[in-house]
Each structure stands twice: as structure tokens, then as C-alpha cells.
Design an enzyme around this catalytic site. Sequence first.
Site, PDB file in Angstrom:
ATOM      1  N   ARG A  84      -3.823  35.767  42.096  1.00 52.66           N
ATOM      2  CA  ARG A  84      -3.431  35.424  43.642  1.00 52.66           C
ATOM      3  C   ARG A  84      -4.444  33.649  43.465  1.00 52.66           C
ATOM      4  O   ARG A  84      -5.570  34.498  43.526  1.00 52.66           O
ATOM      5  CB  ARG A  84      -3.747  35.813  44.613  1.00 52.66           C
ATOM      6  CG  ARG A  84      -3.042  37.565  44.900  1.00 52.66           C
ATOM      7  CD  ARG A  84      -1.947  37.712  44.457  1.00 52.66           C
ATOM      8  NE  ARG A  84      -1.459  36.329  45.551  1.00 52.66           N
ATOM      9  CZ  ARG A  84      -0.928  37.798  47.256  1.00 52.66           C
ATOM     10  NH1 ARG A  84      -1.695  38.779  47.301  1.00 52.66           N
ATOM     11  NH2 ARG A  84      -0.813  37.140  48.167  1.00 52.66           N
ATOM     12  N   PRO A 122       4.262  40.285  53.801  1.00 51.36           N
ATOM     13  CA  PRO A 122       3.808  40.172  54.493  1.00 51.36           C
ATOM     14  C   PRO A 122       2.331  40.300  54.862  1.00 51.36           C
ATOM     15  O   PRO A 122       2.301  41.764  54.534  1.00 51.36           O
ATOM     16  CB  PRO A 122       4.895  40.869  55.338  1.00 51.36           C
ATOM     17  CG  PRO A 122       5.637  40.925  55.067  1.00 51.36           C
ATOM     18  CD  PRO A 122       5.390  40.585  53.429  1.00 51.36           C
ATOM     19  N   GLU A 123       1.390  39.910  55.621  1.00 51.81           N
ATOM     20  CA  GLU A 123      -0.105  40.512  56.287  1.00 51.81           C
ATOM     21  C   GLU A 123       0.796  41.664  57.172  1.00 51.81           C
ATOM     22  O   GLU A 123       1.859  41.715  58.045  1.00 51.81           O
ATOM     23  CB  GLU A 123      -0.394  39.577  55.881  1.00 51.81           C
ATOM     24  CG  GLU A 123      -0.759  38.608  55.146  1.00 51.81           C
ATOM     25  CD  GLU A 123      -2.329  37.804  54.655  1.00 51.81           C
ATOM     26  OE1 GLU A 123      -2.921  38.184  55.362  1.00 51.81           O
ATOM     27  OE2 GLU A 123      -2.406  36.628  54.373  1.00 51.81           O
ATOM     28  N   ASN A 168      -3.383  37.218  51.877  1.00 52.19           N
ATOM     29  CA  ASN A 168      -4.219  36.481  50.928  1.00 52.19           C
ATOM     30  C   ASN A 168      -4.523  35.171  51.846  1.00 52.19           C
ATOM     31  O   ASN A 168      -5.900  34.506  52.198  1.00 52.19           O
ATOM     32  CB  ASN A 168      -3.136  35.168  49.835  1.00 52.19           C
ATOM     33  CG  ASN A 168      -3.640  34.927  48.952  1.00 52.19           C
ATOM     34  OD1 ASN A 168      -5.265  35.192  48.947  1.00 52.19           O
ATOM     35  ND2 ASN A 168      -2.998  33.616  48.217  1.00 52.19           N
ATOM     36  N   LYS A 176      -0.037  47.468  55.566  1.00 49.62           N
ATOM     37  CA  LYS A 176       0.962  46.882  55.568  1.00 49.62           C
ATOM     38  C   LYS A 176       2.003  48.223  55.151  1.00 49.62           C
ATOM     39  O   LYS A 176       3.333  47.912  54.282  1.00 49.62           O
ATOM     40  CB  LYS A 176       1.020  46.141  53.562  1.00 49.62           C
ATOM     41  CG  LYS A 176       0.118  44.620  53.865  1.00 49.62           C
ATOM     42  CD  LYS A 176      -0.104  43.952  52.748  1.00 49.62           C
ATOM     43  CE  LYS A 176      -0.637  43.349  53.109  1.00 49.62           C
ATOM     44  NZ  LYS A 176      -1.484  41.994  51.644  1.00 49.62           N
TER      45      LYS A 176
END
Length: 269
Positions: free
Chosen positions: A259, A2-3, A163, A52
Site C-alpha cells: 500500500r 472503505p475505511e 490507508n 470494516k
Amino acid sequence: MPEGHVIHRLASSLNREFAGQETAVSSPQGRFATEADQLNHTVLKHAEAHGKHLFIDFEANQAAHVVYIHLGLIGSLRFSDLAEPRGQVRLRIASDTRAADLRGPQWCRLITDEEKDTAIGKLGADPLDPHADPSRSYQRIKRSSKPISTLLMDQHIFAGVGNIYRAETLFRLGLNPELRGKDLTDDDLHAIWNDLVETMTMGFRVGKIDTVRPEHTPEAMGREPRVDAHGGEVYVYRRAGLPCYVCGTTIVERKVDGRNLFWCPTCQA
């Protein structure tokens, strides 16, 4: 993973559901049982997010009274009406009617105020913190030869950026992902920060990542809405092989530090 806007929303939900109440704290799975017993039947004072990282402060009469959670790749914190816990629940916080169940976090620890301050001190500026000062983050970027696409994912520089926001902010500003930090101008750095504040604040408000400007929405362009588990309308994230909404060039993808990075070779030349 999760961002940051997701973690801020979780903190807000915890405060709305439980702040100021005596709560039942347990570990149905058993892995956090000793710590949960120390917090059981204490008042949940306040929950807050930094990037986060989630911190839940309890009014317990002991040095360690803050639950420190990092969801990692598979963790979740879900709210529901009170019922028997299902699955591997590491931590449950409950009132007489509601429950918050934590499953599969990267970590769940009981820490002191000093340890909390240390953990926060290691993080960079959080775009969702209205009091954040990004000047230290700018300095770190300007000293670095690493590409901005790598630096944006460094939680010691900008806390909470993941990301999706990385790819979308670079596109929205027309910045090539391979630009080195030390080659960015002061205007570039201010623009990056301001764009992250704008898009992540919107993500916090609506609960999904929407980064396209009004002229590129499905309604404005007469196109079908995007369908993706991450929700929201985006310019480049997970759109490899599709045409750019702005110039029509095919969106490309490659691995950066493990990523997937997405960008438009024309708009971000």
C-alpha cells in the site's frame, strides 16, 4: 477499500431506513438467492459495524439469521427509492418505498450469532466503538518489531483503520512511519488511539475524511481546497511531491506492505 467510518455510516443508514420493519429480501443477481429466500418478509432488527465488517440481524426463525458483509475493494451498498434493480445486485433489502442494493462485495454470508461473535472476536479495538478497550491492542504493538505503519493497518489491532487514517494519524502526531511498535511509549499509544477516535468520529459525522486542524484549512491558509475522490482535507495522503502545510518540505511516498504510504520527512523525522 472503505475505511471504518463508512461502514458505520452504512449501518446507521440501514437502521434509519429499515429497522423494525418487515423487509423484502432478494438476490437479483442470484448468488445469494437461497439465503435471501430464508430472510424474505422478516423484520430487520438491527445493523451494526465492527471495523470494516457489517452485520445485519434479521428476526428469522432459524439459527443463521445474520447477514455478514465485507465490501472489500470494489463493493458498495447504496440506498435509493424503490425501483427495478440495475446491474449485478448481490443482495437487495427493500421496504415499500426504499431499497438498499449490495454490489460486488468481497463476501456476503448468512451466519449464526455464534459465528458473528467469533468474527468480531478476531478484530481489534474499533475507534468508533464507545465501549472499546484498546489495552490488548497496545500490548500487541509493544511486543512487535514491525513498524507502526504496518501495525496500524492490521485489523486485529485497530479495526476500521485504513490507508488514509494510518498516514494522517502518524503525521498529526509527528511519528515516523518506520518506528517499531516496541519502541513506542505508552504516551505514543494513547495519543494514537485518541487521534483515531477523534478523526474517525469526525469522518462518521460528516461523511468524509477531514484531518487538517483549523489553522491549516484552505480558508486559514488562503489555498485552494483539495480535490480528490476521497473528499476532505488531509495533510499527506495522496500529496506526494507537494509541500507540507506545516513546514513546506516535499511530501514523500513509498510502498509499505503493498500500500502507498505518505509522510513528511521533516515533521515525522
